[in-house]
Write a protein that holds these residues in place. Structure first.
Motif, PDB file in Angstrom:
ATOM      1  N   MET A  62       1.021  -1.166  -0.220  1.00  0.00           N
ATOM      2  CA  MET A  62       0.077   0.243  -0.028  1.00  0.00           C
ATOM      3  C   MET A  62       0.368   1.491   0.012  1.00  0.00           C
ATOM      4  N   LYS A  63       2.144   1.401   0.334  1.00  0.00           N
ATOM      5  CA  LYS A  63       3.076   2.454   0.365  1.00  0.00           C
ATOM      6  C   LYS A  63       3.711   2.487  -1.094  1.00  0.00           C
ATOM      7  N   ARG A  64       4.292   3.579  -1.349  1.00  0.00           N
ATOM      8  CA  ARG A  64       4.986   4.242  -2.664  1.00  0.00           C
ATOM      9  C   ARG A  64       6.108   3.752  -3.155  1.00  0.00           C
ATOM     10  N   ARG A  65       6.744   2.800  -2.926  1.00  0.00           N
ATOM     11  CA  ARG A  65       8.109   2.041  -3.191  1.00  0.00           C
ATOM     12  C   ARG A  65       8.954   2.407  -4.903  1.00  0.00           C
ATOM     13  N   GLU A  66       9.840   2.393  -4.028  1.00  0.00           N
ATOM     14  CA  GLU A  66      11.060   2.910  -5.718  1.00  0.00           C
ATOM     15  C   GLU A  66      10.384   1.102  -6.682  1.00  0.00           C
ATOM     16  N   PRO A  67      11.182   1.374  -8.033  1.00  0.00           N
ATOM     17  CA  PRO A  67      10.696   0.070  -8.833  1.00  0.00           C
ATOM     18  C   PRO A  67      12.256  -0.206  -8.508  1.00  0.00           C
ATOM     19  N   ILE A  68      12.427  -2.001  -8.875  1.00  0.00           N
ATOM     20  CA  ILE A  68      13.828  -2.249  -8.722  1.00  0.00           C
ATOM     21  C   ILE A  68      12.863  -3.518 -10.358  1.00  0.00           C
ATOM     22  N   PRO A  69      13.206  -2.850 -11.342  1.00  0.00           N
ATOM     23  CA  PRO A  69      13.049  -3.825 -12.572  1.00  0.00           C
ATOM     24  C   PRO A  69      13.858  -5.147 -13.070  1.00  0.00           C
ATOM     25  N   SER A  70      15.424  -5.095 -12.004  1.00  0.00           N
ATOM     26  CA  SER A  70      16.281  -6.342 -12.268  1.00  0.00           C
ATOM     27  C   SER A  70      15.776  -7.310 -11.036  1.00  0.00           C
ATOM     28  N   LEU A  71      14.732  -7.494 -10.218  1.00  0.00           N
ATOM     29  CA  LEU A  71      14.727  -8.501  -9.071  1.00  0.00           C
ATOM     30  C   LEU A  71      13.155  -9.228 -10.031  1.00  0.00           C
ATOM     31  N   GLU A  72      12.591 -10.254  -9.380  1.00  0.00           N
ATOM     32  CA  GLU A  72      11.405 -10.321  -9.281  1.00  0.00           C
ATOM     33  C   GLU A  72      10.954 -10.344  -8.094  1.00  0.00           C
ATOM     34  N   ALA A  73       9.524 -10.258  -7.555  1.00  0.00           N
ATOM     35  CA  ALA A  73       8.956 -10.196  -6.224  1.00  0.00           C
ATOM     36  C   ALA A  73       7.501 -11.469  -5.961  1.00  0.00           C
ATOM     37  N   ILE A  74       8.100 -11.433  -4.923  1.00  0.00           N
ATOM     38  CA  ILE A  74       7.012 -12.700  -4.604  1.00  0.00           C
ATOM     39  C   ILE A  74       5.674 -11.314  -3.041  1.00  0.00           C
ATOM     40  N   TYR A  75       4.308 -11.740  -3.611  1.00  0.00           N
ATOM     41  CA  TYR A  75       3.355 -11.156  -2.903  1.00  0.00           C
ATOM     42  C   TYR A  75       2.902 -12.072  -2.407  1.00  0.00           C
ATOM     43  N   LEU A  76       3.193 -11.872  -1.039  1.00  0.00           N
ATOM     44  CA  LEU A  76       1.986 -12.405   0.179  1.00  0.00           C
ATOM     45  C   LEU A  76       0.848 -11.841   0.578  1.00  0.00           C
ATOM     46  N   ILE A  77      -0.549 -11.629  -0.196  1.00  0.00           N
ATOM     47  CA  ILE A  77      -1.482 -10.951   0.256  1.00  0.00           C
ATOM     48  C   ILE A  77      -2.634 -11.432   0.734  1.00  0.00           C
ATOM     49  N   SER A  78      -3.467 -11.214   1.005  1.00  0.00           N
ATOM     50  CA  SER A  78      -5.834 -11.528   1.039  1.00  0.00           C
ATOM     51  C   SER A  78      -5.591 -10.723  -0.104  1.00  0.00           C
ATOM     52  N   PRO A  79      -6.621 -11.757  -0.492  1.00  0.00           N
ATOM     53  CA  PRO A  79      -7.418 -12.149  -1.709  1.00  0.00           C
ATOM     54  C   PRO A  79      -8.637 -10.688  -1.587  1.00  0.00           C
ATOM     55  N   THR A  80      -8.217  -9.328  -1.588  1.00  0.00           N
ATOM     56  CA  THR A  80      -8.494  -8.426  -0.846  1.00  0.00           C
ATOM     57  C   THR A  80      -9.098  -7.051  -2.547  1.00  0.00           C
ATOM     58  N   GLU A  81      -9.980  -6.056  -2.444  1.00  0.00           N
ATOM     59  CA  GLU A  81      -9.807  -6.062  -3.782  1.00  0.00           C
ATOM     60  C   GLU A  81      -9.113  -4.716  -3.040  1.00  0.00           C
ATOM     61  N   ASP A 108      -5.852 -16.431   1.450  1.00  0.00           N
ATOM     62  CA  ASP A 108      -7.347 -16.783   1.336  1.00  0.00           C
ATOM     63  C   ASP A 108      -7.435 -16.833   0.021  1.00  0.00           C
ATOM     64  N   ILE A 109      -8.860 -18.021  -0.552  1.00  0.00           N
ATOM     65  CA  ILE A 109      -9.743 -18.661  -1.235  1.00  0.00           C
ATOM     66  C   ILE A 109     -10.039 -16.716  -2.240  1.00  0.00           C
ATOM     67  N   CYS A 110      -9.053 -16.513  -3.530  1.00  0.00           N
ATOM     68  CA  CYS A 110      -9.491 -15.487  -3.809  1.00  0.00           C
ATOM     69  C   CYS A 110     -10.753 -15.330  -4.631  1.00  0.00           C
ATOM     70  N   PRO A 111     -11.964 -14.735  -4.241  1.00  0.00           N
ATOM     71  CA  PRO A 111     -13.212 -14.247  -5.172  1.00  0.00           C
ATOM     72  C   PRO A 111     -12.975 -14.148  -6.303  1.00  0.00           C
ATOM     73  N   ASP A 112     -13.850 -15.097  -6.897  1.00  0.00           N
ATOM     74  CA  ASP A 112     -14.047 -15.490  -8.664  1.00  0.00           C
ATOM     75  C   ASP A 112     -13.720 -14.341  -9.501  1.00  0.00           C
ATOM     76  N   ALA A 113     -14.394 -13.056  -9.375  1.00  0.00           N
ATOM     77  CA  ALA A 113     -14.117 -11.237  -9.589  1.00  0.00           C
ATOM     78  C   ALA A 113     -13.197 -10.822  -9.580  1.00  0.00           C
ATOM     79  N   LEU A 114     -12.554 -10.727  -8.478  1.00  0.00           N
ATOM     80  CA  LEU A 114     -10.888 -10.426  -8.404  1.00  0.00           C
ATOM     81  C   LEU A 114     -10.440 -11.117  -8.783  1.00  0.00           C
TER      82      LEU A 114
END
Length: 311
Positions: A62-81, A108-114
């Motif tokens: 949710m915060k502004r981040r510096e782009p790091i296009p040379s690295l892959e990212a792991i997203y551990l997030i809740s399936p909210t809008e 958690d389970i990601c809703p179909d719409a998202l």
């Protein structure tokens, strides 16, 4: 040796099921979390353990981040809008995205719409991993958890929130089911007879347990393993406890001391300048684990005996 205690089990599930599963020797990755997953991560994983698995930095989605296009990212997030939209925005700008690629792990389970919205966005072209790890709760202690839903009481009993009640119960049912799945338990579900909501919630939990069992047939099975029992009761079963003041050492400590995020800060005294020190009250502190749930009087007696032994 298998991890023991809820926090250890969840920590191992996050590291093995998400971080380690996409690790490659010699490659560093960025770990992106939201508010819910950060609380869960902080409760059961040490930063040193995360960094040891090839993570160079942990950042808030949710915060502004510096782009790091040379690295892959792991997203551990809740399936909210909110979290899914933030993920999509990371890969919206061209010619370069915020990260090289994305490994997405929903708590958690990601809703179909998202899920459909995710598939139609540009991020779908750079997603290398997309999994649900089913850890939709907050491990507080080795045998204590929270569904981390303070709004549920109001939603249950307020006539102004009646329209939201069923959706909230479905969320709670899925959270409870993920606890059982994490502990590899397939319990018999029992509920207190009385309020209709108890029976409705019990049915919802059973449906989700059956779904998890279908995905993992070995859930709840093992040599000499008795079937566990899941008890669902409502607040009316025990209306007194919320208005009672706990007399445990843990309750006294949190009442009298300024403890933030389970960290107690104090100034040392003695020869020379006083220094501020920190103590983390967690499962690694054997004395804290031993004393926290004891009555204050019993702790006083125990500490006096320990002092006498030292002297």
């Amino acid at each position: 040796m298998a991890p023991s205690g809820l926090k250890a089990v969840v920590g191992e599930k996050i590291l093995s099921g998400a971080v380690k599963s996409v690790r490659k020797d010699g490659e560093w990755k960025v770990l992106i979390v939201d508010h819910s997953s950060m609380r869960m991560l902080s409760a059961c994983c040490k930063m040193s353990d995360i960094m040891a698995e090839g993570i160079t930095i942990v950042e808030d989605i949710m915060k502004r981040r510096e782009p790091i296009p040379s690295l892959e990212a792991i997203y551990l997030i809740s399936p909210t809008e909110k979290s899914v939209r933030a993920l999509i925005n990371d890969f919206r700008d061209t010619p370069s995205f915020t990260y090289k690629a994305a490994h997405v792990f929903f708590t958690d389970i990601c809703p179909d719409a998202l899920f459909s919205e995710l598939g139609k966005s540009r991020v779908s072209k750079v997603i290398k991993t997309l999994k649900e790890i089913n850890v939709a709760f907050l491990p507080c202690e080795s045998q204590v958890y929270s569904l981390d839903n303070p709004d549920s009481f109001h939603c249950f009993f307020s006539p102004h929130r009646a329209a939201d009640k069923n959706k909230m119960m479905e969320t709670l049912a899925e959270q409870i089911a993920t606890i059982c799945a994490t502990l590899k338990e397939y319990p018999a579900v029992r509920y207190r007879k009385g309020p209709d909501d108890n029976a409705i919630l019990a049915e919802m939990v059973l449906d989700r347990l059956n779904a998890h069992k279908a995905d993992n047939p070995s859930m709840g099975e093992g040599p000499d393993k008795a079937r566990s029992q899941l008890l669902i009761v409502d607040r009316g079963y025990d209306p007194v406890s919320p208005v009672l003041h706990e007399l445990t050492f843990q309750a006294m400590v949190y009442d009298l001391l300024d403890i933030q995020q389970d960290v107690y800060k104090y100034k040392s005294t003695g020869i020379g300048e006083s220094r501020e020190k920190e103590v983390l009250l967690d499962e690694d502190d054997e004395l804290w684990v031993q004393l926290r749930h004891m009555h204050i009087a019993d702790v006083t007696k125990k500490s006096n005996r320990a002092t006498e032994d030292v002297l």
